[in-house]
Design a protein around this motif. Structure first.
Motif, PDB file in Angstrom:
ATOM      1  N   GLY A  34      -8.831 -54.502  44.081  1.00 19.26           N
ATOM      2  CA  GLY A  34      -9.960 -55.406  44.177  1.00 19.26           C
ATOM      3  C   GLY A  34     -10.695 -55.453  42.853  1.00 19.26           C
ATOM      4  O   GLY A  34     -10.164 -55.046  41.815  1.00 19.26           O
ATOM      5  N   VAL A  35     -11.933 -55.938  42.883  1.00 16.95           N
ATOM      6  CA  VAL A  35     -12.744 -56.080  41.682  1.00 16.95           C
ATOM      7  C   VAL A  35     -14.015 -55.249  41.838  1.00 16.95           C
ATOM      8  O   VAL A  35     -14.749 -55.405  42.829  1.00 16.95           O
ATOM      9  CB  VAL A  35     -13.119 -57.548  41.417  1.00 16.95           C
ATOM     10  CG1 VAL A  35     -13.965 -57.664  40.152  1.00 16.95           C
ATOM     11  CG2 VAL A  35     -11.862 -58.407  41.293  1.00 16.95           C
ATOM     12  N   ALA A  36     -14.270 -54.390  40.858  1.00 13.26           N
ATOM     13  CA  ALA A  36     -15.496 -53.592  40.829  1.00 13.26           C
ATOM     14  C   ALA A  36     -16.456 -54.204  39.821  1.00 13.26           C
ATOM     15  O   ALA A  36     -16.088 -54.446  38.667  1.00 13.26           O
ATOM     16  CB  ALA A  36     -15.193 -52.145  40.449  1.00 13.26           C
ATOM     17  N   ILE A  37     -17.680 -54.468  40.259  1.00 10.75           N
ATOM     18  CA  ILE A  37     -18.704 -55.040  39.384  1.00 10.75           C
ATOM     19  C   ILE A  37     -19.735 -53.946  39.110  1.00 10.75           C
ATOM     20  O   ILE A  37     -20.301 -53.363  40.041  1.00 10.75           O
ATOM     21  CB  ILE A  37     -19.368 -56.275  40.031  1.00 10.75           C
ATOM     22  CG1 ILE A  37     -18.325 -57.375  40.268  1.00 10.75           C
ATOM     23  CG2 ILE A  37     -20.483 -56.816  39.133  1.00 10.75           C
ATOM     24  CD1 ILE A  37     -17.657 -57.340  41.618  1.00 10.75           C
ATOM     25  N   ILE A  38     -19.991 -53.657  37.820  1.00  8.68           N
ATOM     26  CA  ILE A  38     -20.776 -52.492  37.421  1.00  8.68           C
ATOM     27  C   ILE A  38     -21.999 -52.934  36.634  1.00  8.68           C
ATOM     28  O   ILE A  38     -21.889 -53.678  35.649  1.00  8.68           O
ATOM     29  CB  ILE A  38     -19.909 -51.532  36.592  1.00  8.68           C
ATOM     30  CG1 ILE A  38     -18.635 -51.174  37.376  1.00  8.68           C
ATOM     31  CG2 ILE A  38     -20.691 -50.265  36.233  1.00  8.68           C
ATOM     32  CD1 ILE A  38     -17.542 -50.563  36.531  1.00  8.68           C
ATOM     33  N   ALA A  39     -23.180 -52.466  37.057  1.00  9.27           N
ATOM     34  CA  ALA A  39     -24.451 -52.892  36.470  1.00  9.27           C
ATOM     35  C   ALA A  39     -25.037 -51.795  35.582  1.00  9.27           C
ATOM     36  O   ALA A  39     -25.004 -50.613  35.929  1.00  9.27           O
ATOM     37  CB  ALA A  39     -25.433 -53.267  37.578  1.00  9.27           C
ATOM     38  N   HIS A  40     -25.637 -52.206  34.467  1.00 14.12           N
ATOM     39  CA  HIS A  40     -26.098 -51.257  33.444  1.00 14.12           C
ATOM     40  C   HIS A  40     -27.571 -50.871  33.606  1.00 14.12           C
ATOM     41  O   HIS A  40     -28.318 -51.496  34.375  1.00 14.12           O
ATOM     42  CB  HIS A  40     -25.819 -51.823  32.048  1.00 14.12           C
ATOM     43  CG  HIS A  40     -26.629 -53.021  31.654  1.00 14.12           C
ATOM     44  ND1 HIS A  40     -27.976 -52.961  31.371  1.00 14.12           N
ATOM     45  CD2 HIS A  40     -26.274 -54.324  31.447  1.00 14.12           C
ATOM     46  CE1 HIS A  40     -28.416 -54.149  31.006  1.00 14.12           C
ATOM     47  NE2 HIS A  40     -27.398 -55.006  31.052  1.00 14.12           N
ATOM     48  N   PRO A  41     -28.032 -49.851  32.854  1.00 18.64           N
ATOM     49  CA  PRO A  41     -29.427 -49.385  32.958  1.00 18.64           C
ATOM     50  C   PRO A  41     -30.427 -50.365  32.344  1.00 18.64           C
ATOM     51  O   PRO A  41     -30.066 -51.451  31.873  1.00 18.64           O
ATOM     52  CB  PRO A  41     -29.414 -48.038  32.227  1.00 18.64           C
ATOM     53  CG  PRO A  41     -28.235 -48.092  31.327  1.00 18.64           C
ATOM     54  CD  PRO A  41     -27.223 -48.958  32.018  1.00 18.64           C
ATOM     55  N   HIS A  42     -31.683 -49.960  32.338  1.00 21.32           N
ATOM     56  CA  HIS A  42     -32.805 -50.854  32.057  1.00 21.32           C
ATOM     57  C   HIS A  42     -32.680 -51.583  30.714  1.00 21.32           C
ATOM     58  O   HIS A  42     -32.587 -50.960  29.658  1.00 21.32           O
ATOM     59  CB  HIS A  42     -34.109 -50.068  32.081  1.00 21.32           C
ATOM     60  CG  HIS A  42     -35.302 -50.908  32.402  1.00 21.32           C
ATOM     61  ND1 HIS A  42     -35.697 -51.987  31.630  1.00 21.32           N
ATOM     62  CD2 HIS A  42     -36.184 -50.854  33.426  1.00 21.32           C
ATOM     63  CE1 HIS A  42     -36.767 -52.543  32.157  1.00 21.32           C
ATOM     64  NE2 HIS A  42     -37.087 -51.882  33.262  1.00 21.32           N
ATOM     65  N   PHE A 115     -25.879 -47.992  37.426  1.00 24.92           N
ATOM     66  CA  PHE A 115     -26.504 -46.795  36.859  1.00 24.92           C
ATOM     67  C   PHE A 115     -27.980 -47.064  36.585  1.00 24.92           C
ATOM     68  O   PHE A 115     -28.318 -48.061  35.940  1.00 24.92           O
ATOM     69  CB  PHE A 115     -25.773 -46.388  35.571  1.00 24.92           C
ATOM     70  CG  PHE A 115     -26.469 -45.323  34.764  1.00 24.92           C
ATOM     71  CD1 PHE A 115     -26.965 -44.176  35.368  1.00 24.92           C
ATOM     72  CD2 PHE A 115     -26.639 -45.469  33.400  1.00 24.92           C
ATOM     73  CE1 PHE A 115     -27.613 -43.191  34.628  1.00 24.92           C
ATOM     74  CE2 PHE A 115     -27.281 -44.499  32.644  1.00 24.92           C
ATOM     75  CZ  PHE A 115     -27.769 -43.363  33.261  1.00 24.92           C
ATOM     76  N   SER A 116     -28.856 -46.206  37.099  1.00 26.49           N
ATOM     77  CA  SER A 116     -30.288 -46.249  36.844  1.00 26.49           C
ATOM     78  C   SER A 116     -30.888 -47.574  37.344  1.00 26.49           C
ATOM     79  O   SER A 116     -30.815 -47.872  38.539  1.00 26.49           O
ATOM     80  CB  SER A 116     -30.550 -46.009  35.357  1.00 26.49           C
ATOM     81  OG  SER A 116     -31.908 -45.720  35.107  1.00 26.49           O
ATOM     82  N   PHE A 117     -31.478 -48.378  36.472  1.00 26.62           N
ATOM     83  CA  PHE A 117     -31.960 -49.703  36.862  1.00 26.62           C
ATOM     84  C   PHE A 117     -30.832 -50.506  37.507  1.00 26.62           C
ATOM     85  O   PHE A 117     -31.050 -51.239  38.482  1.00 26.62           O
ATOM     86  CB  PHE A 117     -32.496 -50.423  35.615  1.00 26.62           C
ATOM     87  CG  PHE A 117     -32.867 -51.866  35.814  1.00 26.62           C
ATOM     88  CD1 PHE A 117     -34.124 -52.231  36.278  1.00 26.62           C
ATOM     89  CD2 PHE A 117     -31.960 -52.869  35.494  1.00 26.62           C
ATOM     90  CE1 PHE A 117     -34.461 -53.576  36.446  1.00 26.62           C
ATOM     91  CE2 PHE A 117     -32.299 -54.202  35.645  1.00 26.62           C
ATOM     92  CZ  PHE A 117     -33.553 -54.567  36.127  1.00 26.62           C
ATOM     93  N   GLY A 118     -29.617 -50.352  36.980  1.00 21.42           N
ATOM     94  CA  GLY A 118     -28.467 -51.054  37.547  1.00 21.42           C
ATOM     95  C   GLY A 118     -28.157 -50.633  38.965  1.00 21.42           C
ATOM     96  O   GLY A 118     -27.688 -51.435  39.770  1.00 21.42           O
ATOM     97  N   ALA A 119     -28.430 -49.365  39.301  1.00 27.31           N
ATOM     98  CA  ALA A 119     -28.225 -48.906  40.677  1.00 27.31           C
ATOM     99  C   ALA A 119     -29.252 -49.531  41.611  1.00 27.31           C
ATOM    100  O   ALA A 119     -28.948 -49.870  42.763  1.00 27.31           O
ATOM    101  CB  ALA A 119     -28.298 -47.381  40.739  1.00 27.31           C
ATOM    102  N   PHE A 120     -30.491 -49.660  41.122  1.00 30.14           N
ATOM    103  CA  PHE A 120     -31.533 -50.361  41.896  1.00 30.14           C
ATOM    104  C   PHE A 120     -31.101 -51.786  42.202  1.00 30.14           C
ATOM    105  O   PHE A 120     -31.162 -52.241  43.358  1.00 30.14           O
ATOM    106  CB  PHE A 120     -32.857 -50.301  41.121  1.00 30.14           C
ATOM    107  CG  PHE A 120     -33.760 -51.475  41.291  1.00 30.14           C
ATOM    108  CD1 PHE A 120     -34.342 -51.770  42.519  1.00 30.14           C
ATOM    109  CD2 PHE A 120     -34.048 -52.310  40.212  1.00 30.14           C
ATOM    110  CE1 PHE A 120     -35.185 -52.875  42.674  1.00 30.14           C
ATOM    111  CE2 PHE A 120     -34.893 -53.396  40.348  1.00 30.14           C
ATOM    112  CZ  PHE A 120     -35.457 -53.686  41.583  1.00 30.14           C
ATOM    113  N   VAL A 121     -30.644 -52.516  41.187  1.00 31.94           N
ATOM    114  CA  VAL A 121     -30.206 -53.894  41.404  1.00 31.94           C
ATOM    115  C   VAL A 121     -28.990 -53.926  42.333  1.00 31.94           C
ATOM    116  O   VAL A 121     -28.900 -54.766  43.248  1.00 31.94           O
ATOM    117  CB  VAL A 121     -29.901 -54.587  40.065  1.00 31.94           C
ATOM    118  CG1 VAL A 121     -29.390 -56.006  40.299  1.00 31.94           C
ATOM    119  CG2 VAL A 121     -31.141 -54.617  39.171  1.00 31.94           C
TER     120      VAL A 121
END
Length: 217
Positions: A34-42, A115-121
């Motif tokens: 599948g596809v993993a979408i990864i979000a970065h910190p603040h 990760f961090s802010f990205g985990a919140f989003v």
């Protein structure tokens, strides 16, 4: 990240979204899981898709047969727009999902990580996308629970969700994440002596994610 890294220019509500797609490394030539979408910190504190924790998450997914997509939130790098305290960034994440893993009968399975802010989003993206039945995994690292209102994890997504936090995180205290997780009875994996950026412990973080992805949980 590897020879099969592809740079993408996607579209979002605030304009272009800069992204990178790393090809899966499945065993025996199997199709990607599948596809993993990864979000970065603040974004206002130097967070980008090239953050070391974000790249570590991408490597874990690639190793487990997932295509990994990292992207820059609005106002970061080549992504247009300005920082929007999480609201617009959620739109960015959902726009990335729509373009790299479109829904439909033949649409790929999805994993969400941040990760961090990205985990919140990512927590809010998980809440929005989980009812579609396409999300197989969620990974929340250094979740910024002391600074933002993190969405609860859907109860039937708990087994598919890995929450990792450093014991000695001085950016987001472990106690804040426990206060968020406790009402949900959501397990939190604590890395002893770990800081917010997991200096010296990124291989351990990667192994924890790989174990989670391979466990089927």
């Amino acid at each position: 990240m590897n020879a099969q890294t592809e740079r993408l220019s996607l579209s979002g509500a605030a304009g272009a979204i800069e992204a990178v797609r790393d090809a899966a490394a499945p065993d025996g030539g199997a199709p990607p899981r599948g596809v993993a979408i990864i979000a970065h910190p603040h974004p206002l504190f130097g967070g980008t898709m090239d953050n070391k924790v974000v790249q570590t998450l991408a490597r874990a997914f690639v190793q487990c047969g997932w295509t990994a997509v990292r992207f820059n939130f609005r106002g970061v790098g080549g992504s247009e727009g300005v920082h929007d305290e999480g609201r617009g960034e959620l739109q960015d994440l959902l726009a990335v999902v729509e373009q790299v893993a479109p829904a439909g009968d033949a649409g790929p399975r999805i994993a969400l990580a941040g990760f961090s802010f990205g985990a919140f989003v990512t927590s809010h993206a998980l809440a929005a996308l989980w009812p579609q039945g396409r999300v197989d995994h969620a990974v929340l690292v250094g979740t910024a629970a002391s600074r933002f209102t993190v969405a609860p994890v859907p109860s039937d997504a708990h087994l598919q969700t890995l929450v990792v936090h450093g014991e000695q995180d001085d950016t987001v205290p472990l106690s804040a994440v426990m206060d968020w997780a406790r009402p949900q009875i959501l397990p939190v994996t604590v890395i002893p002596a770990g800081g917010h950026f997991f200096h010296g412990q990124l291989p351990l973080l990667k192994n924890l994610v790989v174990r989670h992805l391979r466990s089927g949980g």
